[in-house]
Scaffold this active site. Structure first.
Site, PDB file in Angstrom:
ATOM      1  N   THR A   1      30.233 -12.636 -52.991  1.00  0.00           N
ATOM      2  CA  THR A   1      29.774 -11.164 -52.853  1.00  0.00           C
ATOM      3  C   THR A   1      29.079 -10.600 -51.424  1.00  0.00           C
ATOM      4  O   THR A   1      28.652 -11.532 -50.744  1.00  0.00           O
ATOM      5  CB  THR A   1      29.342 -10.422 -54.051  1.00  0.00           C
ATOM      6  OG1 THR A   1      28.029 -10.951 -53.709  1.00  0.00           O
ATOM      7  CG2 THR A   1      29.798 -10.999 -55.237  1.00  0.00           C
TER       8      THR A   1
ATOM      9  N   TYR B   1      12.635 -11.674 -56.558  1.00  0.00           N
ATOM     10  CA  TYR B   1      14.020 -11.789 -57.275  1.00  0.00           C
ATOM     11  C   TYR B   1      13.884 -12.622 -58.586  1.00  0.00           C
ATOM     12  O   TYR B   1      14.323 -12.154 -59.423  1.00  0.00           O
ATOM     13  CB  TYR B   1      15.027 -12.370 -56.233  1.00  0.00           C
ATOM     14  CG  TYR B   1      16.429 -12.290 -56.893  1.00  0.00           C
ATOM     15  CD1 TYR B   1      17.040 -11.083 -56.901  1.00  0.00           C
ATOM     16  CD2 TYR B   1      17.018 -13.559 -57.057  1.00  0.00           C
ATOM     17  CE1 TYR B   1      18.474 -11.166 -57.215  1.00  0.00           C
ATOM     18  CE2 TYR B   1      18.371 -13.289 -57.531  1.00  0.00           C
ATOM     19  CZ  TYR B   1      18.960 -12.325 -57.683  1.00  0.00           C
ATOM     20  OH  TYR B   1      20.299 -12.255 -58.108  1.00  0.00           O
TER      21      TYR B   1
ATOM     22  N   LYS C   1      14.256 -10.995 -62.052  1.00  0.00           N
ATOM     23  CA  LYS C   1      15.364 -11.518 -63.131  1.00  0.00           C
ATOM     24  C   LYS C   1      14.623 -12.006 -64.501  1.00  0.00           C
ATOM     25  O   LYS C   1      15.311 -11.921 -65.691  1.00  0.00           O
ATOM     26  CB  LYS C   1      16.072 -12.350 -62.404  1.00  0.00           C
ATOM     27  CG  LYS C   1      17.107 -11.811 -61.332  1.00  0.00           C
ATOM     28  CD  LYS C   1      18.098 -10.587 -61.733  1.00  0.00           C
ATOM     29  CE  LYS C   1      18.954 -10.094 -60.877  1.00  0.00           C
ATOM     30  NZ  LYS C   1      20.021  -9.052 -61.356  1.00  0.00           N
TER      31      LYS C   1
ATOM     32  N   ASN D   1      24.451  -4.133 -63.940  1.00  0.00           N
ATOM     33  CA  ASN D   1      24.725  -5.236 -62.921  1.00  0.00           C
ATOM     34  C   ASN D   1      24.286  -4.662 -61.731  1.00  0.00           C
ATOM     35  O   ASN D   1      24.101  -5.911 -60.798  1.00  0.00           O
ATOM     36  CB  ASN D   1      26.397  -5.115 -62.683  1.00  0.00           C
ATOM     37  CG  ASN D   1      26.870  -5.651 -61.542  1.00  0.00           C
ATOM     38  OD1 ASN D   1      26.955  -7.048 -61.581  1.00  0.00           O
ATOM     39  ND2 ASN D   1      27.123  -4.792 -60.560  1.00  0.00           N
TER      40      ASN D   1
ATOM     41  N   ASP E   1      21.808   6.289 -58.540  1.00  0.00           N
ATOM     42  CA  ASP E   1      20.724   5.533 -57.986  1.00  0.00           C
ATOM     43  C   ASP E   1      19.935   5.019 -59.505  1.00  0.00           C
ATOM     44  O   ASP E   1      19.377   5.823 -59.650  1.00  0.00           O
ATOM     45  CB  ASP E   1      19.880   6.174 -57.015  1.00  0.00           C
ATOM     46  CG  ASP E   1      18.753   5.241 -56.584  1.00  0.00           C
ATOM     47  OD1 ASP E   1      18.510   4.024 -57.134  1.00  0.00           O
ATOM     48  OD2 ASP E   1      18.001   5.705 -55.696  1.00  0.00           O
ATOM     49  N   VAL E   2      20.003   3.848 -59.648  1.00  0.00           N
ATOM     50  CA  VAL E   2      19.281   3.193 -60.946  1.00  0.00           C
ATOM     51  C   VAL E   2      17.974   3.588 -61.036  1.00  0.00           C
ATOM     52  O   VAL E   2      17.210   3.206 -62.012  1.00  0.00           O
ATOM     53  CB  VAL E   2      19.644   1.693 -61.155  1.00  0.00           C
ATOM     54  CG1 VAL E   2      21.192   1.734 -61.684  1.00  0.00           C
ATOM     55  CG2 VAL E   2      19.310   0.758 -60.323  1.00  0.00           C
TER      56      VAL E   2
HETATM   57  N1  LIG Z   1      26.350 -13.034 -55.757  1.00  0.00           N
HETATM   58  C1  LIG Z   1      25.639 -13.837 -56.422  1.00  0.00           C
HETATM   59  O1  LIG Z   1      25.810 -15.114 -56.131  1.00  0.00           O
HETATM   60  C2  LIG Z   1      24.619 -13.505 -57.561  1.00  0.00           C
HETATM   61  C3  LIG Z   1      24.155 -14.696 -58.215  1.00  0.00           C
HETATM   62  C4  LIG Z   1      23.252 -14.211 -59.377  1.00  0.00           C
HETATM   63  C5  LIG Z   1      23.204 -13.138 -59.808  1.00  0.00           C
HETATM   64  N2  LIG Z   1      23.923 -11.979 -59.202  1.00  0.00           N
HETATM   65  C6  LIG Z   1      23.617 -10.521 -59.445  1.00  0.00           C
HETATM   66  O2  LIG Z   1      24.662 -10.016 -59.851  1.00  0.00           O
HETATM   67  C7  LIG Z   1      24.629  -8.482 -59.519  1.00  0.00           C
HETATM   68  C8  LIG Z   1      25.636  -7.930 -58.752  1.00  0.00           C
HETATM   69  O3  LIG Z   1      25.529  -8.517 -57.434  1.00  0.00           O
HETATM   70  P1  LIG Z   1      26.701  -8.811 -56.344  1.00  0.00           P
HETATM   71  O4  LIG Z   1      26.814 -10.275 -56.031  1.00  0.00           O
HETATM   72  O5  LIG Z   1      27.902  -8.070 -56.966  1.00  0.00           O
HETATM   73  O6  LIG Z   1      26.269  -7.942 -54.982  1.00  0.00           O
HETATM   74  P2  LIG Z   1      26.657  -6.781 -54.452  1.00  0.00           P
HETATM   75  O7  LIG Z   1      28.163  -6.957 -54.026  1.00  0.00           O
HETATM   76  O8  LIG Z   1      25.869  -6.492 -53.179  1.00  0.00           O
HETATM   77  O9  LIG Z   1      26.751  -5.561 -55.545  1.00  0.00           O
HETATM   78  C9  LIG Z   1      25.255  -5.081 -55.798  1.00  0.00           C
HETATM   79  C10 LIG Z   1      25.832  -3.683 -56.205  1.00  0.00           C
HETATM   80  O10 LIG Z   1      24.522  -3.339 -56.871  1.00  0.00           O
HETATM   81  C11 LIG Z   1      24.493  -1.693 -56.344  1.00  0.00           C
HETATM   82  N3  LIG Z   1      23.078  -1.331 -56.092  1.00  0.00           N
HETATM   83  C12 LIG Z   1      22.206  -1.763 -55.443  1.00  0.00           C
HETATM   84  N4  LIG Z   1      20.957  -0.889 -55.689  1.00  0.00           N
HETATM   85  C13 LIG Z   1      21.390   0.201 -56.475  1.00  0.00           C
HETATM   86  C14 LIG Z   1      20.767   1.297 -56.871  1.00  0.00           C
HETATM   87  N5  LIG Z   1      19.343   1.370 -56.628  1.00  0.00           N
HETATM   88  N6  LIG Z   1      21.233   2.025 -57.754  1.00  0.00           N
HETATM   89  C15 LIG Z   1      22.645   1.785 -58.217  1.00  0.00           C
HETATM   90  N7  LIG Z   1      23.473   0.661 -57.701  1.00  0.00           N
HETATM   91  C16 LIG Z   1      22.834  -0.077 -56.862  1.00  0.00           C
HETATM   92  C17 LIG Z   1      25.509  -1.791 -54.992  1.00  0.00           C
HETATM   93  O11 LIG Z   1      25.884  -0.506 -54.777  1.00  0.00           O
HETATM   94  P3  LIG Z   1      25.062   0.683 -53.797  1.00  0.00           P
HETATM   95  O12 LIG Z   1      24.510  -0.251 -52.585  1.00  0.00           O
HETATM   96  O13 LIG Z   1      26.328   1.356 -53.325  1.00  0.00           O
HETATM   97  O14 LIG Z   1      24.188   1.399 -54.519  1.00  0.00           O
HETATM   98  C18 LIG Z   1      26.316  -2.597 -55.412  1.00  0.00           C
HETATM   99  O15 LIG Z   1      27.374  -2.251 -56.067  1.00  0.00           O
HETATM  100  C19 LIG Z   1      23.253  -8.423 -59.223  1.00  0.00           C
HETATM  101  O16 LIG Z   1      22.456  -8.078 -60.374  1.00  0.00           O
HETATM  102  C20 LIG Z   1      22.737  -9.765 -58.594  1.00  0.00           C
HETATM  103  O17 LIG Z   1      21.556  -9.987 -58.770  1.00  0.00           O
HETATM  104  C21 LIG Z   1      24.669 -12.228 -57.903  1.00  0.00           C
END
Ligand SMILES: NC(=O)c1ccc[n+]([C@@H]2O[C@H](COP(=O)([O-])OP(=O)(O)OC[C@H]3O[C@@H](n4cnc5c(N)ncnc54)[C@H](OP(=O)(O)O)[C@@H]3O)[C@@H](O)[C@H]2O)c1
Length: 267
Positions: free
Chosen positions: A200, A165, A169, A99, A72-73
């Protein structure tokens, strides 16, 4: 021999140990798989053990070295424990991919609970700070390290309903720039990425927010990403993240790179 890392063509991360936060799904899982294919041993870290175990098993089935790690980060002890488990199982972490992230519930400021605001900052900013702090001593002592922070264009592009958000960021981007200055004397390069709009769980959850809760404009925007085929595959930002950890990207430090820039960087 300790300290000597041999690079093999196509496997630019051979001999390195990477830790990917939020590695259980989405962009993090794609990044963990790619870093492994390109030679790194990978600690796959997040809260949901089923997911990190499944990604780690898949990497091992494909001949890579991987370790599922509960993390848990937002929790200082959990972060310290995760790095300790990675070190004991794979070796000290040379590559950190910050990430893990959350958008929270996209509400206007006058309807946002303090606890929700804090939660978004805890995961997106404090989490990256805690992980970087844990990783830096080994990186500095070995005179090599790479940290990639997964940010978002929301840091630069204001959208109503996205205060927590976007502001978190933007804070992550400034953390990236400051860490880059602090890491430079030790050959620790720190970069950020804007991954684009990616298919995602985060986007699925965003699409599921009802218009009554988040308002019609945001609801339409999230639906539109899907309806108009704008969503990218997680493998696309994973390519950029992995590239930033290669010797080719050694000139980059403190830079925040958009997905669209990868092609130009490679030329
Ligand atoms: N998808 C997009 O369109 C998009 C666009 C811009 C930026 N991003 C960024 O990309 C990154 C990855 O997101 P994603 O799109 O791949 O979403 P995702 O599939 O929902 O993945 C998010 C990941 O973060 C983990 N996480 C959340 N809270 C956490 C915590 N407290 N401790 C450890 N791990 C935690 C989750 O795992 P657990 O819940 O199991 O902990 C999951 O593995 C994020 O930083 C997001 O802001 C995504």
């Amino acid at each position: 021999m300790p300290g000597i890392v041999l690079r093999v063509e196509g496997r630019p991360h051979a001999g390195r140990v990477a830790l990917v936060t939020g590695g259980g799904r989405g962009i993090g899982a794609a990044t963990a798989r790619l870093l492994s294919r390109e030679g790194a041993a990978v600690a796959v870290a997040a809260r949901t053990m089923d997911e990190v175990s499944s990604v780690a098993r898949e990497i091992e089935a494909n001949g890579g070295a991987a370790l599922p790690v509960a993390l848990d980060v937002t929790d200082e002890e959990s972060v310290a424990g995760a790095f300790e488990r990675a070190r004991a199982g794979l070796g000290p972490v040379d590559i950190l991919i910050n990430n893990a992230g959350t958008p929270g519930v996209p509400l206007p400021v006058d309807r946002m609970e303090l606890s929700d605001w804090r939660r978004v900052f805890d995961v997106n900013v404090t989490g990256a700070f805690l992980c970087a702090r844990e990783a830096l001593p080994h990186m500095a002592s070995g005179d090599w390290g790479r940290i990639v922070n997964v940010s978002s264009a929301s840091a630069r592009h204001p959208m109503a309903g996205m205060a927590a958000y976007g502001a978190s960021k933007a804070a992550l981007d400034q953390l990236t720039r400051v860490l880059a200055l602090e890491g430079e004397p030790h050959n620790v390069a720190v970069t950020g990425v804007y991954p684009g709009v990616v298919d995602t769980r985060m986007q699925e959850e965003s699409r599921a927010f009802p218009p009554d809760l988040i308002g019609k404009p945001l609801h339409r925007m999230f639906q539109g990403y899907s309806d108009f085929g704008i969503l990218r595959l997680p493998e696309e930002p994973a390519e950029l993240i992995s590239y930033l950890c290669t010797a080719e990207a050694d000139r980059l430090n403190g830079h925040i790179i958009r997905l669209e820039q990868l092609q130009a960087l490679r030329e």
